[in-house]
Design a protein around this motif. Sequence first.
Motif, short mmCIF file in Angstrom:
data_model
loop_
_atom_site.label_atom_id
_atom_site.label_comp_id
_atom_site.label_asym_id
_atom_site.label_seq_id
_atom_site.Cartn_x
_atom_site.Cartn_y
_atom_site.Cartn_z
N LEU A 306 0.83 -1.20 0.00
CA LEU A 306 0.00 0.00 0.00
C LEU A 306 0.87 1.26 0.00
O LEU A 306 0.61 2.22 -0.74
N PHE A 309 2.67 1.60 -3.48
CA PHE A 309 1.81 1.97 -4.61
C PHE A 309 1.25 3.39 -4.49
O PHE A 309 1.18 4.12 -5.47
N ILE A 310 0.80 3.75 -3.30
CA ILE A 310 0.07 5.02 -3.11
C ILE A 310 0.94 5.97 -2.31
O ILE A 310 1.17 5.76 -1.11
N ARG A 311 1.40 7.03 -2.93
CA ARG A 311 2.36 7.93 -2.32
C ARG A 311 1.69 9.14 -1.69
O ARG A 311 1.92 10.29 -2.09
N VAL A 312 0.82 8.92 -0.73
CA VAL A 312 0.22 10.01 0.03
C VAL A 312 0.35 9.66 1.52
O VAL A 312 0.47 8.49 1.90
N ASP A 313 0.29 10.71 2.37
CA ASP A 313 0.52 10.49 3.80
C ASP A 313 -0.51 9.54 4.42
O ASP A 313 -0.17 8.73 5.28
N ALA A 315 -2.10 6.98 3.08
CA ALA A 315 -1.75 5.60 2.76
C ALA A 315 -0.49 5.18 3.49
O ALA A 315 -0.34 4.01 3.89
N THR A 318 -1.49 4.46 7.14
CA THR A 318 -2.38 3.30 7.14
C THR A 318 -1.60 2.02 6.86
O THR A 318 -1.79 0.99 7.53
N ALA A 378 10.16 4.69 -2.23
CA ALA A 378 9.32 3.51 -2.47
C ALA A 378 10.12 2.21 -2.42
O ALA A 378 9.58 1.15 -2.06
#
Length: 450
Positions: A306, A309-313, A315, A318, A378
Amino acid sequence: MGQLKAPAGPNRWLQLAALCTVPLIMVLGNSMLIPVLPDMGRVMNISKATTGLAVTAFSLSAGVAIAVAGFLADRYGRKLVVVPSLVLYGLGGIVSGLAGWRLGAGGFTMVMVGRVIQGIGAAGTAPVAMAFVGDLFRGGSRVTALGIFEASNGLGKVISPILGALIGQVFVWWAVFFAYALLAIPFALGVWFLTREPRRQKAPPAREYFRQVIGIFRQKGVPLVACFWAGTVALFVLFGVLFFLSEHLENAHGIDGVPKGVRIMWPVLAMSVVSFSSGLYLQNHKGLLKPAVIAGLIMAIGGTLLIAFIRVDGAFYTGLVIAGLGTGLQLPGLNNLITSSARSEQRAMITSIYGAVRFIGVAFGPPIYGALMRRSEAVPFWFSAGVLASSLAATLLLIRPEQLVEEEGEEEEAGGAETGGKRGGPGRTVEIPPWEPPADVPLGTRAPLH
């Protein structure tokens, strides 16, 4: 080694309280240092990977020395290993603290010397103390006691990032090392004066002792090594990711001190809560040991993917919490399988070897993740998913609980009133539930329960 005679009396719970300080301080050995590693790196002008060696020096030296500590504890007693180990642990903290204080930028070598001394001391702490708790308690009370012992370990993991960040913010980064000594000495005195070693019969000759340990690996080596690998990977990824998180929060977001410690706390808190609760649950549901390990690994892989793949705070945090939950789910199952793979006469050595490989996993996490961070943010999480996938494959293909579990004839408290007792010779024994019919009744004629 002969059977232990656990002392009776209400003071066992006071002894447990003293012993619970031991895993707490061992966990602080690395976790409390992580929040101040960026400060140490700046002062000493060293890279992230080199800074991570402060964790490596501690964990690798502990991993090398821990099997020796387990052997000594089996032969000469738990207390005679735990107390000097705590004193040595504190002494190593003083050496590292003085190096940071008096030598400044030129003190990195002596900091590492102190961390090696601390690691050797740590080798004789928590794994031996866990064996001590097992000596003191029997039956259902042993489950409760080990649950409390594990909770102490979890408490150390939760408070250590905040405590380390607070000390670094209020004082200076090297003050963390002196904190180890301030805690180790009173804890050592508590263990020395508040605990009483159960009487034990004379241990077998060393040659026979090691022959028995080698025999366990000959019979169960493949699934046992697979369990060791899974436990090592879990701690390797955990401390690697915590190191990444500490560096990322400070360098990318400018978050330092206690706020950084609070953010580091959440994945560890998730791991500790699930580890404690699932550990208690699995004590009475041993058929779920391997499924719990598999489920935990899948969750940990999902959490790291997760983040990759998803580069936001959102995600990011979480994914960290999901990975922490997965780690907490898999470790109790592994611990139960490994602990059950040997009888009491060899158990301390088997669990010490397990502790050694876990320490090695912790040792290599921070420097490897520090090097991976230089490629991109990543890459460490793609790497984590791949390593965890290897652990999942080993678990699915190689771990066989029915081959690992070794029941032993050990009398329960109150004459076996809690479980009905156990029977068996020097080899494998069979647990007898309270409703067991006489031995001369064929199994096929056993009446159903009502």
